[in-house]
Scaffold this motif. Structure first.
Motif, PDB file in Angstrom:
ATOM      1  N   UNK A  98       0.837  -1.200   0.000  1.00  0.00           N
ATOM      2  CA  UNK A  98       0.000   0.000   0.000  1.00  0.00           C
ATOM      3  C   UNK A  98       0.873   1.250   0.000  1.00  0.00           C
ATOM      4  N   UNK A  99       0.429   2.250  -0.763  1.00  0.00           N
ATOM      5  CA  UNK A  99       1.177   3.507  -0.862  1.00  0.00           C
ATOM      6  C   UNK A  99       0.199   4.681  -0.894  1.00  0.00           C
ATOM      7  N   UNK A 100       0.590   5.744  -0.188  1.00  0.00           N
ATOM      8  CA  UNK A 100      -0.246   6.943  -0.199  1.00  0.00           C
ATOM      9  C   UNK A 100      -0.248   7.594  -1.579  1.00  0.00           C
ATOM     10  N   UNK A 101      -1.442   7.957  -2.028  1.00  0.00           N
ATOM     11  CA  UNK A 101      -1.577   8.679  -3.297  1.00  0.00           C
ATOM     12  C   UNK A 101      -1.658  10.184  -3.098  1.00  0.00           C
ATOM     13  N   UNK A 102      -1.901  10.623  -1.851  1.00  0.00           N
ATOM     14  CA  UNK A 102      -2.186  12.038  -1.603  1.00  0.00           C
ATOM     15  C   UNK A 102      -1.193  12.672  -0.625  1.00  0.00           C
ATOM     16  N   UNK A 150      22.088  28.163   3.698  1.00  0.00           N
ATOM     17  CA  UNK A 150      21.137  27.057   3.551  1.00  0.00           C
ATOM     18  C   UNK A 150      20.827  26.883   2.072  1.00  0.00           C
ATOM     19  N   UNK A 151      20.894  25.642   1.602  1.00  0.00           N
ATOM     20  CA  UNK A 151      20.562  25.326   0.215  1.00  0.00           C
ATOM     21  C   UNK A 151      19.692  24.077   0.188  1.00  0.00           C
ATOM     22  N   UNK A 152      18.581  24.149  -0.539  1.00  0.00           N
ATOM     23  CA  UNK A 152      17.735  22.968  -0.742  1.00  0.00           C
ATOM     24  C   UNK A 152      18.289  22.110  -1.880  1.00  0.00           C
ATOM     25  N   UNK A 153      18.372  20.807  -1.653  1.00  0.00           N
ATOM     26  CA  UNK A 153      18.631  19.863  -2.738  1.00  0.00           C
ATOM     27  C   UNK A 153      17.389  18.993  -2.853  1.00  0.00           C
ATOM     28  N   UNK A 154      16.619  19.204  -3.917  1.00  0.00           N
ATOM     29  CA  UNK A 154      15.333  18.534  -4.035  1.00  0.00           C
ATOM     30  C   UNK A 154      15.002  18.303  -5.495  1.00  0.00           C
ATOM     31  N   UNK A 155      14.083  17.380  -5.739  1.00  0.00           N
ATOM     32  CA  UNK A 155      13.684  17.061  -7.094  1.00  0.00           C
ATOM     33  C   UNK A 155      12.735  18.095  -7.679  1.00  0.00           C
ATOM     34  N   UNK A 156      12.659  18.129  -8.997  1.00  0.00           N
ATOM     35  CA  UNK A 156      11.774  19.072  -9.688  1.00  0.00           C
ATOM     36  C   UNK A 156      10.304  18.693  -9.563  1.00  0.00           C
ATOM     37  N   UNK A 157      10.028  17.397  -9.374  1.00  0.00           N
ATOM     38  CA  UNK A 157       8.651  16.920  -9.406  1.00  0.00           C
ATOM     39  C   UNK A 157       8.065  16.752  -8.008  1.00  0.00           C
ATOM     40  N   UNK A 158       6.741  16.933  -7.924  1.00  0.00           N
ATOM     41  CA  UNK A 158       5.998  16.574  -6.718  1.00  0.00           C
ATOM     42  C   UNK A 158       5.522  15.141  -6.888  1.00  0.00           C
ATOM     43  N   UNK A 159       6.092  14.218  -6.124  1.00  0.00           N
ATOM     44  CA  UNK A 159       5.776  12.796  -6.271  1.00  0.00           C
ATOM     45  C   UNK A 159       5.192  12.229  -4.983  1.00  0.00           C
ATOM     46  N   UNK A 160       4.223  11.365  -5.126  1.00  0.00           N
ATOM     47  CA  UNK A 160       3.755  10.568  -3.998  1.00  0.00           C
ATOM     48  C   UNK A 160       4.509   9.244  -4.006  1.00  0.00           C
ATOM     49  N   UNK A 215      -5.315   6.377   0.874  1.00  0.00           N
ATOM     50  CA  UNK A 215      -5.370   7.811   1.183  1.00  0.00           C
ATOM     51  C   UNK A 215      -4.936   8.075   2.610  1.00  0.00           C
ATOM     52  N   UNK A 216      -4.259   9.180   2.814  1.00  0.00           N
ATOM     53  CA  UNK A 216      -3.890   9.584   4.170  1.00  0.00           C
ATOM     54  C   UNK A 216      -5.122   9.838   5.027  1.00  0.00           C
ATOM     55  N   UNK A 217      -6.201  10.250   4.390  1.00  0.00           N
ATOM     56  CA  UNK A 217      -7.427  10.560   5.134  1.00  0.00           C
ATOM     57  C   UNK A 217      -8.005   9.330   5.815  1.00  0.00           C
ATOM     58  N   UNK A 218      -7.718   8.143   5.250  1.00  0.00           N
ATOM     59  CA  UNK A 218      -8.264   6.904   5.807  1.00  0.00           C
ATOM     60  C   UNK A 218      -7.260   6.143   6.652  1.00  0.00           C
ATOM     61  N   UNK A 219      -6.076   6.697   6.816  1.00  0.00           N
ATOM     62  CA  UNK A 219      -5.013   5.995   7.540  1.00  0.00           C
ATOM     63  C   UNK A 219      -5.193   6.117   9.046  1.00  0.00           C
ATOM     64  N   UNK A 234      -0.227  14.610   9.378  1.00  0.00           N
ATOM     65  CA  UNK A 234       0.914  15.149   8.635  1.00  0.00           C
ATOM     66  C   UNK A 234       0.422  15.911   7.419  1.00  0.00           C
ATOM     67  N   UNK A 235       1.185  16.918   6.997  1.00  0.00           N
ATOM     68  CA  UNK A 235       0.785  17.668   5.799  1.00  0.00           C
ATOM     69  C   UNK A 235       0.838  16.790   4.557  1.00  0.00           C
ATOM     70  N   UNK A 236      -0.052  17.080   3.612  1.00  0.00           N
ATOM     71  CA  UNK A 236      -0.086  16.275   2.394  1.00  0.00           C
ATOM     72  C   UNK A 236       0.929  16.743   1.358  1.00  0.00           C
ATOM     73  N   UNK A 237       1.175  18.039   1.297  1.00  0.00           N
ATOM     74  CA  UNK A 237       2.077  18.534   0.254  1.00  0.00           C
ATOM     75  C   UNK A 237       3.116  19.468   0.854  1.00  0.00           C
ATOM     76  N   UNK A 238       4.344  18.984   0.926  1.00  0.00           N
ATOM     77  CA  UNK A 238       5.492  19.789   1.359  1.00  0.00           C
ATOM     78  C   UNK A 238       6.545  19.669   0.273  1.00  0.00           C
ATOM     79  N   UNK A 239       6.795  20.753  -0.424  1.00  0.00           N
ATOM     80  CA  UNK A 239       7.751  20.759  -1.527  1.00  0.00           C
ATOM     81  C   UNK A 239       8.878  21.743  -1.231  1.00  0.00           C
TER      82      UNK A 239
END
Length: 293
Positions: free
Chosen positions: A191-195, A224-234, A257-261, A269-274
């Protein structure tokens, strides 16, 4: 010379590999209770428990005459969960021992510590830059915030990282990446979170980028420098890509879904942190930073 502290972890193993391939430097790899598996003429292993003052002093004595010493500090106690015993260990490892290490290693050429995207707890579609106000989501992140302030006070540097993925380079310790592949190969569903979306990136790309930052003197002016990917991935997206790469059954990748976990995360936890990666791409003149599957 490079000194990697906490070198037996997933990122540490990739750093060893890439420093040796990208530079001509010698590498001192320090860790507690290590098993010396990687061997190279320019690689030396040293035992060091960062909570033991004698070990830290012995490590400093070993490198004291080395010129142009570049330190990458990785140790962390992640399991901070309101368990009094664990919380005390975490405070000792993440804060007290780190402060002592900085006090002992106070005259090195370059020092980079590693921080986290968990410094932010508010959902946001716009990626967080290095200058956005931090709002740590838990005690682990609060410890990282303290570490950042200590590094800043010493004039040292921080890289903030998102979720990292990649095959383990260790023969004895497997990463979540390896678990996904082995389970899908065995026909087991997962199982993997989609959201839940992060600026996911791989260990190899992070380590190569960090070495390039260290080897670029102009980069050291940025605390401080962020090293992160270009894409938002679940993790669901990531698992599907892994299944495709290894020609495995995508139906074994089960969306949830995180909502049902109710069992994986006991705290919301927040759903989208980029993380915004424009600065590191500007410094190193990169066109893209994408996760390698």
């Amino acid at each position: 010379m490079y000194l990697i502290v906490g070198a037996k972890g997933f990122l540490g193993s990739y750093l060893i590999k890439n420093i040796l391939s990208m530079t001509n430097d010698e590498v001192v790899a320090a860790d507690v209770n290590y098993v010396e598996t990687e061997k190279h003429p320019r690689l030396t292993w040293k035992s060091c428990d960062i909570t033991d003052e004698k070990d830290v002093m012995a490590l400093k004595e070993y490198v004291k005459d080395k010129q142009n010493l570049k330190v990458i500090y990785l140790p962390v106690f992640f399991n901070v969960n309101k368990n009094p015993e664990n919380d005390k260990i975490a405070w000792n490892v993440n804060v007290l021992s780190f402060a002592r290490f900085l006090d002992v290693f106070d005259d090195v050429s370059v020092f980079y510590g590693v921080s986290t995207d968990m410094l932010y707890k508010e959902d946001r579609d716009i990626p967080y830059t290095e200058h956005d106000e931090i709002t740590p989501m838990n005690d682990y992140a609060r410890h990282k915030a303290i570490e950042e302030r200590m590094l800043e006070a010493k004039g040292y540097n921080v890289v903030r990282l998102p979720v990292m993925m990649g095959a383990s380079l260790s023969a004895v310790k497997k990463h979540f990446y390896d678990d996904i592949v082995s389970n899908l190969q065995a026909g087991k569903s997962m199982e993997f979170f989609t959201d839940s979306w992060r600026s996911m990136i791989d260990f190899d790309t992070v380590s190569q980028t960090l070495v390039r930052l260290i080897e670029t003197p102009a980069a050291h002016q940025y605390p401080i420098v962020n090293i992160a990917g270009d894409e938002a991935l679940s993790k669901y997206d990531f698992a599907l890509r892994l299944a495709e790469k290894y020609s495995l059954d995508k139906n074994l990748v089960v969306p949830i879904s995180m909502d049902n976990d109710t069992k994986i995360w006991t705290e919301k936890r927040p759903k989208k942190i980029l993380l915004d990666n424009k600065l590191v791409k500007q410094i190193l003149q990169l066109n893209e930073l994408k996760i390698k599957i």
